[in-house]
Design a protein around this motif. Structure first.
Motif, PDB file in Angstrom:
ATOM      1  N   CYS A   1       0.710  -1.088  -0.167  1.00 46.53           N
ATOM      2  CA  CYS A   1       0.095   0.113   0.088  1.00 46.53           C
ATOM      3  C   CYS A   1       0.994   1.323  -0.059  1.00 46.53           C
ATOM      4  CB  CYS A   1      -0.565   0.026   1.162  1.00 46.53           C
ATOM      5  SG  CYS A   1      -2.035   1.332   1.282  1.00 46.53           S
ATOM      6  N   LYS A   2       1.925   1.042   0.878  1.00 45.54           N
ATOM      7  CA  LYS A   2       2.620   2.487   1.005  1.00 45.54           C
ATOM      8  C   LYS A   2       3.751   2.741  -0.284  1.00 45.54           C
ATOM      9  CE  LYS A   2       2.752   2.498   6.021  1.00 45.54           C
ATOM     10  NZ  LYS A   2       3.509   2.503   7.436  1.00 45.54           N
ATOM     11  N   SER A   3       3.841   1.361  -0.997  1.00 47.98           N
ATOM     12  CA  SER A   3       4.891   1.606  -2.018  1.00 47.98           C
ATOM     13  C   SER A   3       4.066   2.019  -3.437  1.00 47.98           C
ATOM     14  CB  SER A   3       5.623   0.457  -2.116  1.00 47.98           C
ATOM     15  OG  SER A   3       6.260   0.409  -1.098  1.00 47.98           O
TER      16      SER A   3
ATOM     17  N   SER B   1      -5.935   1.178   0.893  1.00 46.21           N
ATOM     18  CA  SER B   1      -5.700   0.901  -0.667  1.00 46.21           C
ATOM     19  C   SER B   1      -6.891   0.961  -1.242  1.00 46.21           C
ATOM     20  CB  SER B   1      -5.423  -0.902  -0.548  1.00 46.21           C
ATOM     21  OG  SER B   1      -4.243  -0.928   0.131  1.00 46.21           O
ATOM     22  N   CYS B   2      -8.059   0.858  -0.629  1.00 45.10           N
ATOM     23  CA  CYS B   2      -9.204   1.115  -1.547  1.00 45.10           C
ATOM     24  C   CYS B   2      -9.608   2.427  -1.672  1.00 45.10           C
ATOM     25  CB  CYS B   2     -10.627   0.467  -0.709  1.00 45.10           C
ATOM     26  SG  CYS B   2     -10.536  -1.337  -0.518  1.00 45.10           S
ATOM     27  N   LEU B   3      -9.350   3.376  -0.633  1.00 43.07           N
ATOM     28  CA  LEU B   3      -8.969   4.813  -0.893  1.00 43.07           C
ATOM     29  C   LEU B   3      -8.323   5.426  -2.149  1.00 43.07           C
ATOM     30  CD1 LEU B   3      -8.594   7.358   2.117  1.00 43.07           C
ATOM     31  CD2 LEU B   3      -7.459   7.656  -0.021  1.00 43.07           C
ATOM     32  N   ASN B   4      -6.911   4.599  -2.107  1.00 44.82           N
ATOM     33  CA  ASN B   4      -6.111   5.189  -3.182  1.00 44.82           C
ATOM     34  C   ASN B   4      -6.726   4.769  -4.576  1.00 44.82           C
ATOM     35  OD1 ASN B   4      -4.218   6.061  -1.031  1.00 44.82           O
ATOM     36  ND2 ASN B   4      -3.262   4.355  -1.247  1.00 44.82           N
ATOM     37  N   LEU B   5      -7.539   3.653  -4.559  1.00 40.97           N
ATOM     38  CA  LEU B   5      -8.046   3.458  -5.699  1.00 40.97           C
ATOM     39  C   LEU B   5      -9.182   3.949  -6.227  1.00 40.97           C
ATOM     40  CD1 LEU B   5      -7.186  -0.622  -5.240  1.00 40.97           C
ATOM     41  CD2 LEU B   5      -6.252   1.016  -7.332  1.00 40.97           C
ATOM     42  N   ARG B   6      -9.894   4.512  -5.109  1.00 45.13           N
ATOM     43  CA  ARG B   6     -11.291   5.243  -5.443  1.00 45.13           C
ATOM     44  C   ARG B   6     -12.110   4.040  -5.669  1.00 45.13           C
ATOM     45  NH1 ARG B   6      -8.512   8.470  -3.500  1.00 45.13           N
ATOM     46  NH2 ARG B   6      -8.160  10.821  -3.952  1.00 45.13           N
ATOM     47  N   ASN B   7     -11.920   2.983  -4.833  1.00 50.73           N
ATOM     48  CA  ASN B   7     -12.925   1.703  -5.074  1.00 50.73           C
ATOM     49  C   ASN B   7     -13.858   1.803  -3.831  1.00 50.73           C
ATOM     50  OD1 ASN B   7     -13.968  -1.027  -5.430  1.00 50.73           O
ATOM     51  ND2 ASN B   7     -12.029  -1.743  -6.041  1.00 50.73           N
TER      52      ASN B   7
END
Length: 292
Positions: free
Chosen positions: A17-19, A50-56
């Motif tokens: 996630c952080k990478s 991770s879901c936030l970063n993907l806007r999923n």
């Protein structure tokens, strides 16, 4: 590894996630569960991020349902991550509902709600919540002040200077996140010299700080200084990103430095590994039109 446990899986998922590999983080989370490992609060928090970063939103709602099922919602780290997820997916009403259901407030969940208000254009609500946190004696963190300062569209200069004073009083003025927010705030009010003074006093300057300064100088008509700041950035070995190059190209456009701008644009991908996007092409069109 010969033996795996939940801590091992959490470390791997968090690292993905952080990478910048949120899809891989979700994939590893699914494998972890299929192998019979029970996720804990740290696993779920990383996956929600991770879901936030993907806007999923759909996948995030599934993880949220898992949290409800196993009773993780009392953990404010998970609650704050979920509040962020909902707001970034344009579901502010769900963020507010989850926040209102919290039994107790802490800086993490309040920061997320203030940030959510600012992100969705409800800066006044974020400011009101910030005042409430002070009344409840919740000490502001660098993230709190940064979120409030990002509400510059509804802040007056007097309010902004008050927040600056609070940052000094809290010992957070030199924090990279807060300093970058102060640079942005003063530049938007046209006090670019104040922005430069804060920038020059920063102990550690990350790329966000450099980008904020370059953009601030550009939008205040100080294009030569913006280009000098870009050269200083390169001299320190920091690789520019798409935002850096957008600011530099905009400075070239505003200042009439057509040949310099064309050279930077044509070498973006080769020299800096940044593929041109719409914001860069818009400047390129300006260069072409100006050269006719």
């Amino acid at each position: 590894m010969e033996e795996l446990d939940v801590i091992s899986w959490n470390s791997l998922i968090s690292a993905c996630c952080k990478s910048g590999y949120p899809e891989l983080a979700l994939d590893k989370f699914c494998i972890m569960r299929s192998l019979g490992y029970s996720p804990d609060e740290f696993s779920v928090s990383a996956v929600i991020t991770s879901c936030l970063n993907l806007r999923n939103l759909e996948k995030g709602k599934q993880i949220f349902a898992l949290c409800v099922k196993v009773g993780f919602l009392c953990n404010t780290i998970i609650s704050s991550a979920t509040i962020d997820l909902f707001s970034k997916c344009n579901r502010l009403e769900d963020s507010v509902r989850l926040f209102d259901e919290q039994d107790q407030w802490d800086s993490a969940v309040c920061n997320s709600m203030i940030s959510s208000y600012a992100w969705c254009g409800f800066g006044e609500d974020g400011l009101r919540l910030f005042v409430l946190t002070l009344k409840k004696d919740i000490r502001p963190t660098e993230f709190t002040l940064s979120s409030v300062l990002h509400s510059t569209s509804i802040l007056k200069l007097e309010q902004g200077t008050q927040f600056h004073s609070l940052a000094v009083k809290s010992g957070l003025e030199l924090d990279a996140i807060v300093s970058s927010s102060l640079v942005e705030m003063y530049s938007k009010f046209g006090f670019i010299d104040c922005s430069m003074r804060i920038f020059n006093n920063m102990i550690v300057r990350d790329l966000i700080a450099w980008n904020t300064m370059i953009m601030g100088l550009t939008h205040n008509g100080r294009v030569i200084e913006a280009l000098q700041t870009f050269k200083e950035l390169l001299g320190r070995g920091l690789p520019p990103d798409r935002i850096t190059l957008a600011g530099v190209l905009l400075a070239c456009s505003f200042g009439g430095f057509i040949s310099e701008g064309m050279t930077i644009f044509l070498s973006m991908e080769e020299s800096y590994g940044v593929k041109p996007s719409n914001e860069h092409y818009a400047c390129f069109v300006d260069f072409v039109v100006s050269s006719w």
